[in-house]
Scaffold this motif. Sequence first.
Motif, PDB file in Angstrom:
ATOM      1  N   ILE A 193       0.849  -1.192   0.000  1.00  0.00           N
ATOM      2  CA  ILE A 193       0.000   0.000   0.000  1.00  0.00           C
ATOM      3  C   ILE A 193       0.881   1.237   0.000  1.00  0.00           C
ATOM      4  O   ILE A 193       1.822   1.338   0.792  1.00  0.00           O
ATOM      5  N   GLY A 194       0.593   2.187  -0.887  1.00  0.00           N
ATOM      6  CA  GLY A 194       1.359   3.425  -0.946  1.00  0.00           C
ATOM      7  C   GLY A 194       1.235   4.210   0.345  1.00  0.00           C
ATOM      8  O   GLY A 194       0.129   4.383   0.870  1.00  0.00           O
ATOM      9  N   ARG A 195       2.356   4.696   0.865  1.00  0.00           N
ATOM     10  CA  ARG A 195       2.346   5.396   2.154  1.00  0.00           C
ATOM     11  C   ARG A 195       1.968   6.866   2.036  1.00  0.00           C
ATOM     12  O   ARG A 195       1.534   7.483   2.995  1.00  0.00           O
ATOM     13  N   THR A 222      -0.436   8.453   0.181  1.00  0.00           N
ATOM     14  CA  THR A 222      -1.874   8.702   0.244  1.00  0.00           C
ATOM     15  C   THR A 222      -2.633   7.620   0.990  1.00  0.00           C
ATOM     16  O   THR A 222      -3.723   7.872   1.504  1.00  0.00           O
ATOM     17  N   GLY A 223      -2.092   6.411   1.023  1.00  0.00           N
ATOM     18  CA  GLY A 223      -2.803   5.299   1.646  1.00  0.00           C
ATOM     19  C   GLY A 223      -4.009   4.844   0.849  1.00  0.00           C
ATOM     20  O   GLY A 223      -4.814   4.052   1.342  1.00  0.00           O
ATOM     21  N   SER A 224      -4.131   5.314  -0.385  1.00  0.00           N
ATOM     22  CA  SER A 224      -5.324   5.011  -1.177  1.00  0.00           C
ATOM     23  C   SER A 224      -5.043   4.145  -2.400  1.00  0.00           C
ATOM     24  O   SER A 224      -5.958   3.815  -3.147  1.00  0.00           O
ATOM     25  N   VAL A 225      -3.778   3.796  -2.609  1.00  0.00           N
ATOM     26  CA  VAL A 225      -3.438   2.939  -3.744  1.00  0.00           C
ATOM     27  C   VAL A 225      -2.654   1.733  -3.253  1.00  0.00           C
ATOM     28  O   VAL A 225      -1.979   1.788  -2.222  1.00  0.00           O
ATOM     29  N   MET A 226      -2.758   0.658  -4.000  1.00  0.00           N
ATOM     30  CA  MET A 226      -1.975  -0.535  -3.668  1.00  0.00           C
ATOM     31  C   MET A 226      -1.499  -1.190  -4.953  1.00  0.00           C
ATOM     32  O   MET A 226      -2.072  -0.991  -6.034  1.00  0.00           O
ATOM     33  N   VAL A 227      -0.445  -1.958  -4.821  1.00  0.00           N
ATOM     34  CA  VAL A 227       0.104  -2.684  -5.954  1.00  0.00           C
ATOM     35  C   VAL A 227       0.226  -4.148  -5.559  1.00  0.00           C
ATOM     36  O   VAL A 227       0.540  -4.472  -4.408  1.00  0.00           O
ATOM     37  N   SER A 242       8.243   6.674  -2.535  1.00  0.00           N
ATOM     38  CA  SER A 242       7.565   7.579  -1.606  1.00  0.00           C
ATOM     39  C   SER A 242       6.547   8.480  -2.304  1.00  0.00           C
ATOM     40  O   SER A 242       5.576   8.925  -1.692  1.00  0.00           O
ATOM     41  N   ALA A 243       6.749   8.752  -3.593  1.00  0.00           N
ATOM     42  CA  ALA A 243       5.837   9.621  -4.339  1.00  0.00           C
ATOM     43  C   ALA A 243       4.706   8.846  -5.013  1.00  0.00           C
ATOM     44  O   ALA A 243       3.807   9.456  -5.609  1.00  0.00           O
ATOM     45  N   GLU A 244       4.746   7.514  -4.944  1.00  0.00           N
ATOM     46  CA  GLU A 244       3.755   6.643  -5.580  1.00  0.00           C
ATOM     47  C   GLU A 244       3.730   6.820  -7.099  1.00  0.00           C
ATOM     48  O   GLU A 244       2.702   6.642  -7.744  1.00  0.00           O
ATOM     49  N   TRP A 273      12.373   0.575  -0.766  1.00  0.00           N
ATOM     50  CA  TRP A 273      12.948   1.849  -1.187  1.00  0.00           C
ATOM     51  C   TRP A 273      13.685   2.520  -0.037  1.00  0.00           C
ATOM     52  O   TRP A 273      13.250   2.468   1.111  1.00  0.00           O
ATOM     53  N   HIS A 274      14.782   3.174  -0.358  1.00  0.00           N
ATOM     54  CA  HIS A 274      15.489   4.037   0.586  1.00  0.00           C
ATOM     55  C   HIS A 274      14.602   5.250   0.879  1.00  0.00           C
ATOM     56  O   HIS A 274      13.854   5.698   0.008  1.00  0.00           O
ATOM     57  N   PRO A 275      14.662   5.817   2.092  1.00  0.00           N
ATOM     58  CA  PRO A 275      13.802   6.970   2.435  1.00  0.00           C
ATOM     59  C   PRO A 275      13.943   8.156   1.496  1.00  0.00           C
ATOM     60  O   PRO A 275      13.010   8.948   1.346  1.00  0.00           O
TER      61      PRO A 275
END
Length: 212
Positions: free
Chosen positions: A37-39, A41-46, A82-84, A122-124
């Motif tokens: 889950i993308g961090r 927005t929390g609204s997308v997942m892969v 981090s940017a999705e 991913w690295h921060p």
Amino acid sequence: QCARSRLCTGAMQVSRQRATKTQELLAHGGTVNCVHIGRKTGSVMVTGGEDKKVNVWTIGRPSALMSLTGHTSAVECVSFDSAERTVIAGSSGGTLKLWDLEAGRVARTLTGHRSNCIGVQWHPYGEFFASGSSDTNLKIWDIRRKTCIQTYKGHTRGVRQIIFSPDGRWVFSGGDDGVVRLWDLTMGRLVHEFSQHGSAITALAIHPTEFL
């Protein structure tokens, strides 16, 4: 319960401490191997699956936003940046692909692992990522240089769990050998080894400021 090719989402009723299923998706044409889950927005997942596909979803919608094809073997691990905007996906053939979500295509294909790629993170700060493999190696990759810049050896079985420290200085690797290793990215060496577990490391989490 969900079939292996389906993905279930749910919500926790805190007062009763009980989870309820809110949605079930037919996510892949075979077993679903990984979800992230993308961090931002929390609204997308892969998701990645045995059908060799990487599917991107808006949480709550029944159909995938996009289905990305190009892997020649099962997809075993996936992670948003981090940017999705980019997804890194590792396959059972050991190949890593960076997917540009705006273009809907492969931006990079990276090789170097000799066996299944079973963990990515991913690295921060976004220009680097780490991958773990059944070949027992942890690799650090530089996106700009399009190459592996460091390989850490020491695990005796596959590296499945990876997490960076919030400041990006350290990376932790958890292996199927039951050992967690802490690596210093600046010095390029092992800092500490945690061997309290007697079986495979199945999850890692790090405190925002202090502890693993």
